[in-house]
Design a protein around this motif. Structure first.
Motif: not given
Length: 330
Positions: A10, A308-309, A48, A20, A14, A312, A52, A16-18
């Motif tokens: 985490w 991650p997707e 999620w 890695e 950032a 989302l 976030e 969910l886009d963060g």
């Protein structure tokens, strides 16, 4: 065992886009801890949301995820659980979580799995099932009284409705139309489409002179607030998302009780007896699922690298079921 492992990391601010995928050093269990080699991880809405929103104990590099299943591969001092035991768990938000190949957790949080129960099914149970049982415990036994489960098409609401029926309550529910037939088959007295403008009027018509003894809301504090007038005298408003910060009804009116449900708080505030109760509830959930008395949400499998997707997709409500990723036996 390896010296490091794959984990989703985490990044503060950032979202969910963060997330890695990184390599982390493999930890060793201390006193009262076990190291789990994960075979399945499961996604929950809380995942999620915390990714976030952030968490007071999180910093960049934290591994998210609360639910998983795996095998005990190492244990610390004073742990009686045997190496090789298959367990499910609901991890503390203050520790590195389940979105990884390995997870270090308190030994008392490990929930042994019946031999015949699939790892994926077991992973789908802790967060929604234990939350549902804790929500039901907020309401004292009341015989065949009327209760409403809001959001009974979701993982928590579906299990809650089934467990409430088992306790002898007369259960009403809201859900999208795709879930109505199954809920009725599971013993729910009536189901209403929450998108219909007059569903509350239809419910009151079906109840006649009776009033609801409890409302279990899985949507939000504001939504639960709007349903308080459906409750009868000494009724119970149970919030599974958020909590009521202000009383939804005037003082000295129907005298309802307000309840919040916070499963993860057991890690910080639970006593030994609280954990014993949680272990018993986990055993109940797994045995009833194995026997067919309880029907959890259908499994939706995905590749670990797609995490991650899929989080989302869960946030956007794109598919209905329980997202799980199988990591394989180690």
């Amino acid at each position: 065992m390896p010296t490091d492992y794959n984990a989703w990391s985490w990044t503060e601010g950032a979202g969910l886009d963060g997330l890695e995928l990184i390599r982390k050093p493999l930890p060793q269990p201390g006193p009262g801890e076990v190291l789990i080699s994960n075979t399945v991880i499961a996604l929950n809405p809380v995942d999620w949301k915390i990714i976030e929103w952030g968490h007071a104990d999180w910093h960049t590099g934290r591994v998210p995820g609360v639910d998983g299943v795996g095998v005990v591969v190492a244990k610390g001092e004073a742990v009686t659980l045997k190496v090789g035991t298959r367990v499910a768990y609901h991890q503390s938000l203050s520790r590195d979580g389940s979105f990884a190949e390995y997870c270090l957790l308190a030994a008392h949080a490990a929930l042994p799995i019946p031999e015949a129960l699939d790892d994926g099914v077991a992973a789908s149970l802790p967060c929604p099932g234990l939350t549902a049982l804790q929500a039901l415990d907020k309401v004292p036994p009341a015989g065949a009284r009327d209760v409403l489960v809001v959001g009974a098409g979701g993982a928590v609401g579906s299990l809650l409705a089934q467990l409430a029926v088992q306790r002898g309550l007369r259960v009403w529910a809201t859900a999208s139309a795709r879930h109505h037939a199954q809920l009725l088959a599971q013993g729910v007295a009536g189901v209403f489409d929450y998108r219909a403008a007059n569903w509350q009027g239809e419910l009151q018509s079906r109840l006649g002179e009776r009033r609801l003894h409890a409302v279990f809301d899985t949507v939000s504090a504001a939504h639960a607030h709007s349903l308080a007038t459906l409750l009868g005298y000494n009724g119970h408003l149970v919030c599974i998302q958020d909590r009521q910060e202000t009383a939804p009804l005037p003082a000295f009116s129907s005298a309802i009780s307000l309840h919040e449900v916070a499963l993860n708080s057991i890690h910080a505030y639970g006593s030994r007896s609280d954990w014993q109760q949680l272990q018993q509830y986990a055993e109940q959930l797994m045995s009833q699922t194995l026997s067919g008395l309880l029907q959890p949400a259908p499994l939706l499998e995905f590749d670990f690298k797609q995490l991650p997707e899929k989080l989302l997709a869960l946030k956007n409500g794109e598919q209905h079921g329980k997202w799980i990723a199988r990591l394989g036996a180690r």
